[in-house]
Design a protein around this motif. Sequence first.
Motif, PDB file in Angstrom:
ATOM      1  N   ARG A  75       0.825  -1.207   0.000  1.00 29.57           N
ATOM      2  CA  ARG A  75       0.000   0.000   0.000  1.00 29.57           C
ATOM      3  C   ARG A  75       0.860   1.257   0.000  1.00 29.57           C
ATOM      4  O   ARG A  75       0.407   2.323  -0.365  1.00 29.57           O
ATOM      5  CB  ARG A  75      -0.930   0.016   1.202  1.00 29.57           C
ATOM      6  CG  ARG A  75      -2.093  -0.940   1.026  1.00 29.57           C
ATOM      7  CD  ARG A  75      -3.153  -0.660   2.011  1.00 29.57           C
ATOM      8  NE  ARG A  75      -2.604  -0.664   3.370  1.00 29.57           N
ATOM      9  CZ  ARG A  75      -3.303  -0.335   4.431  1.00 29.57           C
ATOM     10  NH1 ARG A  75      -4.544   0.039   4.316  1.00 29.57           N
ATOM     11  NH2 ARG A  75      -2.767  -0.370   5.616  1.00 29.57           N
ATOM     12  N   LYS A  76       2.108   1.135   0.404  1.00 29.86           N
ATOM     13  CA  LYS A  76       2.953   2.301   0.583  1.00 29.86           C
ATOM     14  C   LYS A  76       4.040   2.464  -0.466  1.00 29.86           C
ATOM     15  O   LYS A  76       4.619   3.526  -0.568  1.00 29.86           O
ATOM     16  CB  LYS A  76       3.639   2.233   1.951  1.00 29.86           C
ATOM     17  CG  LYS A  76       2.706   2.317   3.119  1.00 29.86           C
ATOM     18  CD  LYS A  76       3.497   2.255   4.400  1.00 29.86           C
ATOM     19  CE  LYS A  76       2.602   2.317   5.608  1.00 29.86           C
ATOM     20  NZ  LYS A  76       3.383   2.226   6.849  1.00 29.86           N
ATOM     21  N   MET A  77       4.351   1.432  -1.209  1.00 35.76           N
ATOM     22  CA  MET A  77       5.542   1.498  -2.050  1.00 35.76           C
ATOM     23  C   MET A  77       5.323   0.935  -3.439  1.00 35.76           C
ATOM     24  O   MET A  77       4.404   0.178  -3.684  1.00 35.76           O
ATOM     25  CB  MET A  77       6.667   0.718  -1.384  1.00 35.76           C
ATOM     26  CG  MET A  77       7.058   1.259  -0.050  1.00 35.76           C
ATOM     27  SD  MET A  77       8.432   0.331   0.610  1.00 35.76           S
ATOM     28  CE  MET A  77       8.462   0.945   2.269  1.00 35.76           C
TER      29      MET A  77
ATOM     30  N   LYS B 217      17.889   6.899 -12.452  1.00 33.83           N
ATOM     31  CA  LYS B 217      18.102   8.348 -12.566  1.00 33.83           C
ATOM     32  C   LYS B 217      17.040   8.967 -13.475  1.00 33.83           C
ATOM     33  O   LYS B 217      16.460  10.008 -13.158  1.00 33.83           O
ATOM     34  CB  LYS B 217      19.497   8.630 -13.111  1.00 33.83           C
ATOM     35  CG  LYS B 217      19.808  10.092 -13.240  1.00 33.83           C
ATOM     36  CD  LYS B 217      21.212  10.306 -13.786  1.00 33.83           C
ATOM     37  CE  LYS B 217      21.463  11.795 -13.957  1.00 33.83           C
ATOM     38  NZ  LYS B 217      22.743  12.078 -14.572  1.00 33.83           N
ATOM     39  N   THR B 218      16.746   8.311 -14.589  1.00 31.97           N
ATOM     40  CA  THR B 218      15.719   8.797 -15.510  1.00 31.97           C
ATOM     41  C   THR B 218      14.343   8.801 -14.849  1.00 31.97           C
ATOM     42  O   THR B 218      13.586   9.764 -14.975  1.00 31.97           O
ATOM     43  CB  THR B 218      15.692   7.948 -16.792  1.00 31.97           C
ATOM     44  OG1 THR B 218      16.967   8.040 -17.423  1.00 31.97           O
ATOM     45  CG2 THR B 218      14.608   8.403 -17.743  1.00 31.97           C
ATOM     46  N   LEU B 219      14.008   7.729 -14.124  1.00 29.01           N
ATOM     47  CA  LEU B 219      12.715   7.682 -13.424  1.00 29.01           C
ATOM     48  C   LEU B 219      12.592   8.818 -12.414  1.00 29.01           C
ATOM     49  O   LEU B 219      11.512   9.396 -12.251  1.00 29.01           O
ATOM     50  CB  LEU B 219      12.541   6.339 -12.704  1.00 29.01           C
ATOM     51  CG  LEU B 219      12.276   5.114 -13.561  1.00 29.01           C
ATOM     52  CD1 LEU B 219      12.158   3.871 -12.676  1.00 29.01           C
ATOM     53  CD2 LEU B 219      11.033   5.272 -14.414  1.00 29.01           C
ATOM     54  N   ARG B 220      13.669   9.135 -11.759  1.00 33.54           N
ATOM     55  CA  ARG B 220      13.645  10.226 -10.783  1.00 33.54           C
ATOM     56  C   ARG B 220      13.530  11.585 -11.474  1.00 33.54           C
ATOM     57  O   ARG B 220      12.799  12.455 -11.010  1.00 33.54           O
ATOM     58  CB  ARG B 220      14.888  10.152  -9.914  1.00 33.54           C
ATOM     59  CG  ARG B 220      14.888   8.896  -9.037  1.00 33.54           C
ATOM     60  CD  ARG B 220      16.176   8.722  -8.299  1.00 33.54           C
ATOM     61  NE  ARG B 220      16.151   9.574  -7.116  1.00 33.54           N
ATOM     62  CZ  ARG B 220      17.227   9.874  -6.416  1.00 33.54           C
ATOM     63  NH1 ARG B 220      18.411   9.429  -6.783  1.00 33.54           N
ATOM     64  NH2 ARG B 220      17.127  10.638  -5.346  1.00 33.54           N
ATOM     65  N   GLU B 221      14.249  11.760 -12.563  1.00 29.54           N
ATOM     66  CA  GLU B 221      14.196  13.034 -13.292  1.00 29.54           C
ATOM     67  C   GLU B 221      12.818  13.310 -13.861  1.00 29.54           C
ATOM     68  O   GLU B 221      12.379  14.455 -13.919  1.00 29.54           O
ATOM     69  CB  GLU B 221      15.252  13.058 -14.398  1.00 29.54           C
ATOM     70  CG  GLU B 221      16.665  13.197 -13.873  1.00 29.54           C
ATOM     71  CD  GLU B 221      17.722  13.015 -14.951  1.00 29.54           C
ATOM     72  OE1 GLU B 221      17.387  12.567 -16.087  1.00 29.54           O
ATOM     73  OE2 GLU B 221      18.896  13.308 -14.659  1.00 29.54           O
ATOM     74  N   THR B 222      12.118  12.262 -14.294  1.00 31.63           N
ATOM     75  CA  THR B 222      10.775  12.422 -14.847  1.00 31.63           C
ATOM     76  C   THR B 222       9.691  12.399 -13.759  1.00 31.63           C
ATOM     77  O   THR B 222       8.513  12.471 -14.072  1.00 31.63           O
ATOM     78  CB  THR B 222      10.478  11.320 -15.879  1.00 31.63           C
ATOM     79  OG1 THR B 222      10.535  10.044 -15.220  1.00 31.63           O
ATOM     80  CG2 THR B 222      11.444  11.374 -17.046  1.00 31.63           C
TER      81      THR B 222
ATOM     82  N   LYS C  63       9.490   9.218  -7.148  1.00 29.62           N
ATOM     83  CA  LYS C  63       9.665  10.477  -6.425  1.00 29.62           C
ATOM     84  C   LYS C  63      10.493  10.357  -5.157  1.00 29.62           C
ATOM     85  O   LYS C  63      11.135  11.309  -4.750  1.00 29.62           O
ATOM     86  CB  LYS C  63       8.304  11.076  -6.079  1.00 29.62           C
ATOM     87  CG  LYS C  63       7.514  11.463  -7.301  1.00 29.62           C
ATOM     88  CD  LYS C  63       6.158  11.993  -6.924  1.00 29.62           C
ATOM     89  CE  LYS C  63       5.345  12.241  -8.180  1.00 29.62           C
ATOM     90  NZ  LYS C  63       3.968  12.523  -7.903  1.00 29.62           N
ATOM     91  N   ASP C  64      10.462   9.224  -4.511  1.00 27.31           N
ATOM     92  CA  ASP C  64      11.113   9.114  -3.210  1.00 27.31           C
ATOM     93  C   ASP C  64      11.833   7.777  -3.097  1.00 27.31           C
ATOM     94  O   ASP C  64      11.458   6.929  -2.291  1.00 27.31           O
ATOM     95  CB  ASP C  64      10.059   9.272  -2.107  1.00 27.31           C
ATOM     96  CG  ASP C  64      10.663   9.476  -0.748  1.00 27.31           C
ATOM     97  OD1 ASP C  64      11.841   9.868  -0.668  1.00 27.31           O
ATOM     98  OD2 ASP C  64       9.968   9.240   0.242  1.00 27.31           O
TER      99      ASP C  64
END
Length: 118
Positions: A12-14, A62-67, A71-72
């Motif tokens: 539920r959280k991740m 890195k790409t997933l974070r940049e887009t 997010k966390d």
Amino acid sequence: YRILASQENFFRKMKVYFIQCDCLIQDVTRIESRADWLEYAKKIRIQGRGGTDFTPVFDYLKTLRETRELKDLKALLYFTDGDGFYPSAPPDYETAFVLLKDTGHPELVPKWARTLLI
């Protein structure tokens, strides 16, 4: 699944990404629920098997974070034998390389990462 499900309310959280990579990314599956996992477990097929380069996974994250798709990011668990090309610099999230006690190469894991033997 047992490791992930043992954490209260885990799905539920991740989000969990299963990324299969040898010298390039072979498959990516995102799991967000128990149902997702059960469906994935029915059809999982190990791909690759040689010429390991760990850097494509770090680049993908890195790409997933940049887009902002991811997010966390808390941590990366990399299941491997440890034999391959590692990024030269550590990422800004915790990273652990998980190896089998009898067949892994913990001596190859960079100092900036954790090594877990199972």
